[in-house]
Design a protein around this motif. Structure first.
Motif, mmCIF file in Angstrom:
data_model
loop_
_atom_site.group_PDB
_atom_site.id
_atom_site.type_symbol
_atom_site.label_atom_id
_atom_site.label_comp_id
_atom_site.label_asym_id
_atom_site.label_seq_id
_atom_site.Cartn_x
_atom_site.Cartn_y
_atom_site.Cartn_z
ATOM 1 N N GLU A 124 8.924 -57.074 46.617
ATOM 2 C CA GLU A 124 8.957 -58.404 46.011
ATOM 3 C C GLU A 124 7.557 -58.879 45.631
ATOM 4 N N ALA A 125 6.626 -58.749 46.546
ATOM 5 C CA ALA A 125 5.266 -59.212 46.292
ATOM 6 C C ALA A 125 4.592 -58.394 45.199
ATOM 7 N N LEU A 126 4.765 -57.091 45.255
ATOM 8 C CA LEU A 126 4.133 -56.222 44.266
ATOM 9 C C LEU A 126 4.739 -56.426 42.871
ATOM 10 N N ALA A 127 6.045 -56.600 42.800
ATOM 11 C CA ALA A 127 6.702 -56.835 41.512
ATOM 12 C C ALA A 127 6.262 -58.179 40.918
ATOM 13 N N ALA A 128 6.064 -59.193 41.756
ATOM 14 C CA ALA A 128 5.580 -60.493 41.270
ATOM 15 C C ALA A 128 4.201 -60.332 40.639
ATOM 16 N N LEU A 129 3.336 -59.599 41.299
ATOM 17 C CA LEU A 129 1.997 -59.355 40.767
ATOM 18 C C LEU A 129 2.072 -58.572 39.455
ATOM 19 N N GLU A 130 2.946 -57.578 39.386
ATOM 20 C CA GLU A 130 3.126 -56.802 38.156
ATOM 21 C C GLU A 130 3.582 -57.695 37.003
ATOM 22 N N CYS A 131 4.514 -58.605 37.283
ATOM 23 C CA CYS A 131 5.015 -59.514 36.241
ATOM 24 C C CYS A 131 3.909 -60.439 35.740
ATOM 25 N N VAL A 132 3.128 -61.002 36.652
ATOM 26 C CA VAL A 132 2.023 -61.881 36.261
ATOM 27 C C VAL A 132 1.024 -61.098 35.403
ATOM 28 N N ASN A 133 0.727 -59.868 35.808
ATOM 29 C CA ASN A 133 -0.208 -59.032 35.050
ATOM 30 C C ASN A 133 0.337 -58.666 33.673
ATOM 31 N N LYS A 134 1.643 -58.423 33.576
ATOM 32 C CA LYS A 134 2.247 -58.104 32.281
ATOM 33 C C LYS A 134 2.091 -59.267 31.305
ATOM 34 N N VAL A 135 2.281 -60.482 31.805
ATOM 35 C CA VAL A 135 2.116 -61.656 30.943
ATOM 36 C C VAL A 135 0.649 -61.793 30.552
ATOM 37 N N TRP A 136 -0.266 -61.644 31.508
ATOM 38 C CA TRP A 136 -1.705 -61.817 31.270
ATOM 39 C C TRP A 136 -2.248 -60.787 30.279
ATOM 40 N N THR A 137 -1.799 -59.535 30.394
ATOM 41 C CA THR A 137 -2.354 -58.458 29.576
ATOM 42 C C THR A 137 -1.494 -58.108 28.365
ATOM 43 N N HIS A 138 -0.535 -58.940 28.044
ATOM 44 C CA HIS A 138 0.362 -58.643 26.919
ATOM 45 C C HIS A 138 -0.445 -58.426 25.648
ATOM 46 N N SER A 139 -0.121 -57.392 24.907
ATOM 47 C CA SER A 139 -0.914 -57.029 23.723
ATOM 48 C C SER A 139 -0.703 -57.967 22.538
ATOM 49 N N CYS A 149 7.124 -70.833 40.620
ATOM 50 C CA CYS A 149 7.998 -71.302 41.695
ATOM 51 C C CYS A 149 8.636 -70.064 42.313
ATOM 52 N N LEU A 150 8.416 -69.873 43.629
ATOM 53 C CA LEU A 150 8.988 -68.715 44.297
ATOM 54 C C LEU A 150 9.390 -69.068 45.713
ATOM 55 N N ASP A 151 10.127 -68.157 46.337
ATOM 56 C CA ASP A 151 10.546 -68.424 47.711
ATOM 57 C C ASP A 151 9.345 -68.361 48.647
ATOM 58 N N ASP A 152 9.519 -68.856 49.837
ATOM 59 C CA ASP A 152 8.415 -69.001 50.783
ATOM 60 C C ASP A 152 8.080 -67.654 51.425
ATOM 61 N N ASP A 153 7.316 -66.848 50.703
ATOM 62 C CA ASP A 153 6.949 -65.520 51.174
ATOM 63 C C ASP A 153 5.426 -65.413 51.197
ATOM 64 N N ALA A 154 4.874 -65.278 52.384
ATOM 65 C CA ALA A 154 3.417 -65.267 52.553
ATOM 66 C C ALA A 154 2.759 -64.090 51.825
#
Length: 161
Positions: A124-139, A149-154
């Motif tokens: 879950e945590a790694l996929a969230a980071l991947e999604c944020v990076n995909k948006v940031w680095t979109h060509s 907004c996400l569930d309470d996951d440290a």
């Protein structure tokens, strides 16, 4: 023959999915005012994020999971990432090596879906980071996640920080 057709259909479905997500991200940024980030104009996007697993129970021992980022305005998927902890071709190969006691037998060439080795909860945590990076680095679309907004996951919070 059916296997090759199925694989070709799967590849085409993947391409269509990526085009839809790209369109959704572009639609999510429309009408927004760009902010200069690192000398480049980028559009802020607010999203919600969650992960779904192959198993419905909250045991976190699923072999695959899908992380989805959904735009606040359009309510459409703007980024996704899939993880898999197994591959049936590789698993059959490993069993054959064990049964026949042939350690040098090479696995046949295939598109291996296995792309994750850790715990299912860690997906879950790694996929969230991947999604944020995909948006940031979109060509093509210059955007960034400004509110999530996400569930309470440290772990997810720590990865995204």
């Amino acid at each position: 023959m059916y296997k090759r057709k199925g694989a070709a259909i799967g590849l085409e479905q993947t391409k269509i999915g990526r085009r839809v997500v790209n369109f959704n991200l572009k639609k999510e940024t429309m009408g927004k005012v760009a902010i200069f980030v690192g000398g480049k104009a980028k559009y802020p996007v607010s999203v919600s994020y969650d992960m779904g697993w192959q198993k419905a129970a909250k045991t976190y021992d699923s072999l695959s999971g899908q992380g989805l980022m959904i735009g606040d305005r359009t309510k459409r998927v703007v980024a996704f990432h899939n993880y898999s902890k197994s591959c049936c071709v590789c698993d059959r190969h490993d069993k054959k090596i064990e049964t026949d006691q042939t350690p040098n037998l090479e696995v046949k060439k295939h598109r291996c879906p296995k792309n994750y080795d850790g715990s299912s909860k860690g997906m879950e945590a790694l996929a969230a980071l991947e999604c944020v990076n995909k948006v940031w680095t979109h060509s093509e679309i210059s955007a960034f996640i400004d509110i999530i907004c996400l569930d309470d996951d440290a772990t997810t919070k720590a990865y995204l920080h």
